[in-house]
Design a protein around this motif. Structure first.
Motif, PDB file in Angstrom:
ATOM      1  N   HIS A 171       1.822  -3.935   5.197  1.00 22.10           N
ATOM      2  CA  HIS A 171       2.553  -4.786   4.448  1.00 22.10           C
ATOM      3  C   HIS A 171       3.764  -5.186   5.019  1.00 22.10           C
ATOM      4  CE1 HIS A 171       5.301  -1.224   3.797  1.00 22.10           C
ATOM      5  NE2 HIS A 171       4.286  -0.508   3.109  1.00 22.10           N
ATOM      6  N   ASP A 177      10.273  14.792   0.731  1.00 28.15           N
ATOM      7  CA  ASP A 177       9.195  15.016  -0.075  1.00 28.15           C
ATOM      8  C   ASP A 177       8.540  16.427   0.428  1.00 28.15           C
ATOM      9  OD1 ASP A 177       8.364  13.894   2.398  1.00 28.15           O
ATOM     10  OD2 ASP A 177       6.580  13.364   1.595  1.00 28.15           O
ATOM     11  N   PHE A 202       0.812  -1.336  -0.085  1.00 28.33           N
ATOM     12  CA  PHE A 202       0.224   0.037   0.119  1.00 28.33           C
ATOM     13  C   PHE A 202       0.902   1.290  -0.103  1.00 28.33           C
ATOM     14  CE2 PHE A 202       0.020   2.475   4.065  1.00 28.33           C
ATOM     15  CZ  PHE A 202       0.731   1.508   4.865  1.00 28.33           C
ATOM     16  N   ARG A 218      14.599   4.957   3.550  1.00 29.16           N
ATOM     17  CA  ARG A 218      13.533   5.220   4.351  1.00 29.16           C
ATOM     18  C   ARG A 218      13.816   4.900   5.777  1.00 29.16           C
ATOM     19  NH1 ARG A 218       8.197   2.231   3.447  1.00 29.16           N
ATOM     20  NH2 ARG A 218       7.370   4.027   4.754  1.00 29.16           N
ATOM     21  N   GLN A 275       7.983   3.876  -1.968  1.00 30.10           N
ATOM     22  CA  GLN A 275       8.279   3.303  -0.816  1.00 30.10           C
ATOM     23  C   GLN A 275       9.382   4.170   0.092  1.00 30.10           C
ATOM     24  OE1 GLN A 275       6.289   0.667  -1.980  1.00 30.10           O
ATOM     25  NE2 GLN A 275       4.899   1.275  -0.674  1.00 30.10           N
ATOM     26  N   HIS A 286       1.692  11.897   1.718  1.00 33.55           N
ATOM     27  CA  HIS A 286       0.889  13.303   2.249  1.00 33.55           C
ATOM     28  C   HIS A 286       1.333  14.411   0.905  1.00 33.55           C
ATOM     29  CE1 HIS A 286       0.935  11.216   5.904  1.00 33.55           C
ATOM     30  NE2 HIS A 286       0.368  12.157   6.455  1.00 33.55           N
ATOM     31  N   LYS A 322       9.916   8.176   4.794  1.00 31.63           N
ATOM     32  CA  LYS A 322      10.306   8.010   3.566  1.00 31.63           C
ATOM     33  C   LYS A 322      11.079   9.011   3.101  1.00 31.63           C
ATOM     34  CE  LYS A 322       5.931   6.871   1.884  1.00 31.63           C
ATOM     35  NZ  LYS A 322       4.854   6.301   0.979  1.00 31.63           N
ATOM     36  N   ARG A 367       1.071   5.367   1.027  1.00 26.57           N
ATOM     37  CA  ARG A 367       0.468   6.503   1.757  1.00 26.57           C
ATOM     38  C   ARG A 367       1.550   7.599   1.762  1.00 26.57           C
ATOM     39  NH1 ARG A 367      -1.688  10.392   3.178  1.00 26.57           N
ATOM     40  NH2 ARG A 367      -2.476  10.985   5.107  1.00 26.57           N
TER      41      ARG A 367
HETATM   42  N1  MTE Z   1       7.098   9.583   4.692  1.00 21.43           N
HETATM   43  C1  MTE Z   1       7.035  10.757   4.143  1.00 21.43           C
HETATM   44  N2  MTE Z   1       8.435  11.569   3.918  1.00 21.43           N
HETATM   45  N3  MTE Z   1       5.887  11.305   3.630  1.00 21.43           N
HETATM   46  C2  MTE Z   1       4.641  10.654   3.915  1.00 21.43           C
HETATM   47  O1  MTE Z   1       3.832  11.148   3.405  1.00 21.43           O
HETATM   48  N4  MTE Z   1       3.809   8.893   4.923  1.00 21.43           N
HETATM   49  C3  MTE Z   1       3.768   8.039   6.323  1.00 21.43           C
HETATM   50  C4  MTE Z   1       5.119   7.101   6.436  1.00 21.43           C
HETATM   51  N5  MTE Z   1       6.129   7.886   6.018  1.00 21.43           N
HETATM   52  C5  MTE Z   1       4.755   9.558   4.621  1.00 21.43           C
HETATM   53  C6  MTE Z   1       6.104   9.165   5.112  1.00 21.43           C
HETATM   54  C7  MTE Z   1       2.515   7.045   6.502  1.00 21.43           C
HETATM   55  S1  MTE Z   1       1.381   7.877   7.272  1.00 21.43           S
HETATM   56  C8  MTE Z   1       2.623   5.951   6.496  1.00 21.43           C
HETATM   57  S2  MTE Z   1       1.558   4.838   6.748  1.00 21.43           S
HETATM   58  C9  MTE Z   1       3.710   5.117   5.618  1.00 21.43           C
HETATM   59  O2  MTE Z   1       4.840   6.281   5.326  1.00 21.43           O
HETATM   60  C10 MTE Z   1       3.311   4.441   4.426  1.00 21.43           C
HETATM   61  O3  MTE Z   1       4.261   3.754   4.006  1.00 21.43           O
HETATM   62  P1  MTE Z   1       4.497   3.002   2.443  1.00 21.43           P
HETATM   63  O4  MTE Z   1       3.847   4.355   1.722  1.00 21.43           O
HETATM   64  O5  MTE Z   1       5.592   2.506   2.276  1.00 21.43           O
HETATM   65  O6  MTE Z   1       3.212   1.952   2.746  1.00 21.43           O
END
Ligand code: MTE
Ligand code: CO
Length: 390
Positions: free
Chosen positions: A144, A175, A72, A212, A207, A76, A225, A74
């Motif tokens: 995951h 990001d 999945f 990350r 990812q 922002h 990430k 996610r």
């Molecule tokens: N890291 C960054 N830089 N930007 C993001 O939007 N989303 C977070 C996290 N790390 C995010 C992030 C959220 S809310 C989740 S649940 C996980 O990354 C999702 O990881 P995935 O996209 O590898 O599943």
């Protein structure tokens, strides 16, 4: 019987003609007959796909490892596309020597391989007040589990030299959202990884390529990430993602915060709304996933009659701390309607609660950390629906 079955009596095309040669698929992809096995989003959940989520198709998978293309997502502020030679990771704040690492620098630290689940704290959040989304992909698919290759966060912090007053760490992404979370130094020095590979290959851009943070057992939101900055401090930063978000409003108006660990949880992935029973009565395989941010899963109980009788499920495959565990329960379906539930117990003896127990303890207003027991109703025709029973 098979008498007269043309699939047996007639020679088929794939048996008559040669197929594509090697190199027709230099980076392989799944069979064309598996095209339904994809991540999916729920359009009405978010205003825009840039800050949104899509879900792992848990009902289509088996074992404990999530294929990279199905993890999945996610984001922002969408997917950052970063050339590894342009990426920098800074360590500063309460350290003896502020440092900047290139990807090449990171590759020269000792590497480790670890299998961990990642669950968004908002997973199952839409289900807090009642059954809503019809499929485990949507109710539980912010989840995951892959093998990470990376270096211990501890090694990078030791290289910079954390001062005695350095009790918290801020991790920030490169990001456009600048996602940042405060992490207690104790956790940072324990089992966190700075990872650049998943399931053997480079991280996918979705990812966090090229690097990350891995925060085993803790809220997915903390797994920053496109990791670009680590600041050592002496208190949490109290940023948006740890005040207005990722806190749990209780019935008395107070909010729980710093609820980092993901609680013991499980879900039956088949049968489930997107994986109905299509074979009729008789031999039936029930399967699902269990996990806990506290360590391994000790036992999973399943019921097919809404909790009148519980059976110990069969755990199969590796049982690794802070990773998914796969369970099975084989039974003879008599064709009557069923209420399927699973209940996980972790190595600390913590038991997955019912949704009523959760609401009694935490009120009606929460989103995050819903680890309540999921119920699937199986109709006489084998169709499956998301329901609640009490
Ligand atoms: N890291 C960054 N830089 N930007 C993001 O939007 N989303 C977070 C996290 N790390 C995010 C992030 C959220 S809310 C989740 S649940 C996980 O990354 C999702 O990881 P995935 O996209 O590898 O599943
Ligand atoms: Co999340």
């Amino acid at each position: 019987g098979a008498a007269g079955d043309p699939l047996i009596t007639e020679i088929q095309d794939w048996n008559r003609y040669s197929g594509d040669g090697v190199d027709s698929r230099p980076y392989g992809h799944p069979s064309e007959f598996e095209s339904q096995v994809v991540r999916r989003n729920v359009a009405w959940l978010t205003a825009d796909p840039i800050s949104s989520v899509n879900f792992t198709p848990l009902h289509e998978l088996d074992g404990i490892i999530t294929p990279n293309g199905l993890c999945f997502e996610r984001h922002h502020s969408g997917i950052a596309e970063i050339a590894p030679q342009d990426h920098r990771l800074m360590v500063h704040g309460l350290v003896d020597t502020p440092l900047v690492f290139t990807m090449a620098d990171l590759m020269r630290f000792p590497r480790e391989n670890r299998i961990y689940f990642l669950e968004c704290a908002a997973n199952s959040g839409m289900e807090w007040r009642g059954a809503q989304l019809n499929g485990c992909q949507f109710t539980h698919g912010m989840l995951h589990c892959v093998m990470y290759t990376g270096v211990r966060l501890r090694h990078l912090l030791e290289e910079a030299g954390v001062k005695a007053s350095g009790t918290w760490l801020l991790a920030e992404g490169a990001d456009a959202s600048g996602m940042a979370r405060s992490i207690p130094m104790e956790k940072a020095l324990d089992d966190c990884l700075v990872a650049f590979r998943q399931n053997g290959e480079a991280l996918r851009p979705e990812q966090g390529y090229p690097v990350r943070l891995v925060v085993p057992g803790w809220e997915g939101n903390m797994w920053v990430k496109w990791l670009r900055r680590l600041e050592v401090g002496d208190a949490p930063w109290e940023l948006r993602e740890e005040t207005s978000k990722y806190t749990d409003l209780l019935a008395n108006g107070k909010a729980r915060r710093h609820t980092f660990a993901m609680d013991v949880k499980s879900v039956i992935t088949s049968p489930s709304p997107q994986a109905p029973i299509t074979h009729g009565k008789g031999r039936t395989v029930l399967t699902g996933l269990a996990w806990s941010g506290n360590g391994t899963i000790k036992r999973v109980d399943v019921t097919i009659d809404g909790g009148r009788n519980w059976h110990t499920a069969r755990l199969d495959g590796p049982s690794l701390p802070k990773a998914l565990h796969r369970f099975y329960h084989e039974f003879d379906w008599d064709g009557s309607e069923l209420f399927l539930q699973s209940r996980a117990i972790d190595e600390q003896g913590l038991i997955q609660p019912t949704k009523d127990e959760l609401r009694a303890a935490r009120g009606e207003n929460s989103i995050y950390h819903n680890n309540g027991i999921q119920t699937w109703h199986v109709g006489k025709d084998g169709t499956v629906e998301n329901v609640e029973i009490s």
